[in-house]
Design a protein around this motif. Sequence first.
Motif, PDB file in Angstrom:
ATOM      1  N   GLY A   6     -18.583 -83.748 135.137  1.00 53.84           N
ATOM      2  CA  GLY A   6     -19.713 -83.948 134.241  1.00 53.84           C
ATOM      3  C   GLY A   6     -19.779 -82.939 133.113  1.00 53.84           C
ATOM      4  O   GLY A   6     -20.745 -82.935 132.348  1.00 53.84           O
ATOM      5  N   ALA A   7     -18.746 -82.089 132.971  1.00 54.18           N
ATOM      6  CA  ALA A   7     -18.807 -80.987 132.009  1.00 54.18           C
ATOM      7  C   ALA A   7     -19.035 -81.482 130.581  1.00 54.18           C
ATOM      8  O   ALA A   7     -19.825 -80.893 129.836  1.00 54.18           O
ATOM      9  N   GLU A   8     -18.357 -82.542 130.194  1.00 56.61           N
ATOM     10  CA  GLU A   8     -18.527 -83.044 128.823  1.00 56.61           C
ATOM     11  C   GLU A   8     -19.959 -83.513 128.592  1.00 56.61           C
ATOM     12  O   GLU A   8     -20.561 -83.239 127.546  1.00 56.61           O
ATOM     13  N   SER A   9     -20.524 -84.186 129.591  1.00 56.38           N
ATOM     14  CA  SER A   9     -21.902 -84.667 129.482  1.00 56.38           C
ATOM     15  C   SER A   9     -22.886 -83.501 129.429  1.00 56.38           C
ATOM     16  O   SER A   9     -23.827 -83.499 128.626  1.00 56.38           O
ATOM     17  N   PHE A  10     -22.653 -82.491 130.268  1.00 62.80           N
ATOM     18  CA  PHE A  10     -23.555 -81.330 130.259  1.00 62.80           C
ATOM     19  C   PHE A  10     -23.500 -80.615 128.910  1.00 62.80           C
ATOM     20  O   PHE A  10     -24.524 -80.163 128.393  1.00 62.80           O
ATOM     21  N   GLY A  11     -22.302 -80.514 128.352  1.00 61.33           N
ATOM     22  CA  GLY A  11     -22.177 -79.877 127.047  1.00 61.33           C
ATOM     23  C   GLY A  11     -22.913 -80.634 125.964  1.00 61.33           C
ATOM     24  O   GLY A  11     -23.557 -80.037 125.089  1.00 61.33           O
ATOM     25  N   ALA A  12     -22.843 -81.958 126.040  1.00 63.81           N
ATOM     26  CA  ALA A  12     -23.553 -82.776 125.046  1.00 63.81           C
ATOM     27  C   ALA A  12     -25.058 -82.620 125.200  1.00 63.81           C
ATOM     28  O   ALA A  12     -25.795 -82.551 124.196  1.00 63.81           O
TER      29      ALA A  12
END
Length: 517
Positions: A467-473
């Motif tokens: 989920g790292a990309e989503s958390f960054g967004a």
Amino acid sequence: MRFTSSRQLTFALAACIAVLVSSACDKIIGPTEVLPPLEPTSLEPTAGGWRMIVLTGPDQFPVTAPTVVTSAAYLAELDAIKSAQSHLTADQRSAIDYWSGGGVLRWNQILRELVARYNLPPAPRDGAYPVPDAENPFGDPQFPFANPVYAARAYSYVSAAQYDALKSAWYWKYRFNRPSPAKIDVGISALMPVSDLPAYPSEDAVISAVTVEMLKAFFPAAVEEITVRAAEQRNAALWSGKATASDIAAGLALGKSVAATFVARAGADGMRNAIGTTAQWQALAAAATARGEVAWVSQDNPKRPPMLPFFGQVRSWMMTAADVVAARPGPPPSTSSQQMKDEVAEVKSTVEHISRDQLAIAHKWNDGAGTYSPPGHWNDIALEYVRDARMSEVRAARTFALLNMAMHDAAVGCWEAKFFYYNPRPSQMDPTIRTAIGLPNFPSYTSGHSTFSAAGATILSYLFPSGAESFGAMRDEAGISRLYGGIHYRSDIEAGKLHGDRIAGYTLAFARADGAP
């Protein structure tokens, strides 16, 4: 909140509808929210050896060995469960279904509910603002005012206490290895998922006891409902065939002992000095003026004292006081600089030409009065990942402890920077700016939302790499939402994100060495 036209008001209403589930219009998580019955992917048999946060070790509080399962006393306990199951009411079955979703997740929902309920700033009285009184929590104004940093501290203490208590419980569970009653007696129905996790001491009782004691300390006016909820959780464990009365008694005693240690830490962490005095507030403003800068002033009417200006001196979880100062961001643009003029102009242009989507984002991440606050927003996000990962109670507690300790430390670091620089808000620099959301009553630099969100996103990205990309967004959207709202400069946001990530690194160092696989 101030609107300059009917167009802005229309946009605000539309934003509430567009982001109904996650916006500030709907922040309270109801107690009837459905969670699937908890069937963890791992029982975490080694959790009793994971690194403690405050306790000296898993056996700091001894648990008496249980009676053997063939004893008359234990057989009587089994008979009591069978008798209770033969007369279950609809309400009792409902309680079993509710708590079968997991105690850590349910208490996180309840905690966010309490934060939202108590997140109300005191109203003025006779031209001044009365201070909520912990000695009179039922008075006016009510205690506490669960503002963002108070909330961050509450989330962290509850989560960290749950985590240490459950690690201790796991230590004793696997030392005694007493099965759950539904595993011992075929006449007992398993009305909750029952696994091979040892039942003594009961994890439900441990969670209920440690949580209720922590919540009573942070939300004393809610003591009655908190106590009722805790008793319901313990009863549900017994009615469901998951635990006997002695399993529950042992867990209750252990949870209370752990809670007392954390309550003592909270009483000495410096929070009682976070408000300060009028002379101290004046000294903060004078220091900014002496540096040649415009000092922040409250824009409330009448002017409100700054919100917990010395929270930056409250004890952190993973940082020393020297670490907090060392991690402080460099100074904001000078209030007399061209960069500051450009950033003020950007804020004004943004709010005057705000799009429907931008306004929706501003409201989605507003997390102001009457909501579960910015740290609560990240708890809400985390809950879905914990639920879907089917984490055991102790693993779920670890997730929330790491997340909330990092955000508490982010609150300490952010407030230390805010009141060190004492930087004015955009609408103070240009009074023609009309904010699209409420204006917080504390200095601008750095953005609290950005600091909280960067810390939260960093921890969740470590725990849930997919989920790292989503958390960054989400981190970036939360940050820019404050520019859309007209309450922060771009430099506040960018510096806050870097600061939050830097602070979260201290918690990551703990997590990487805590022994959890």
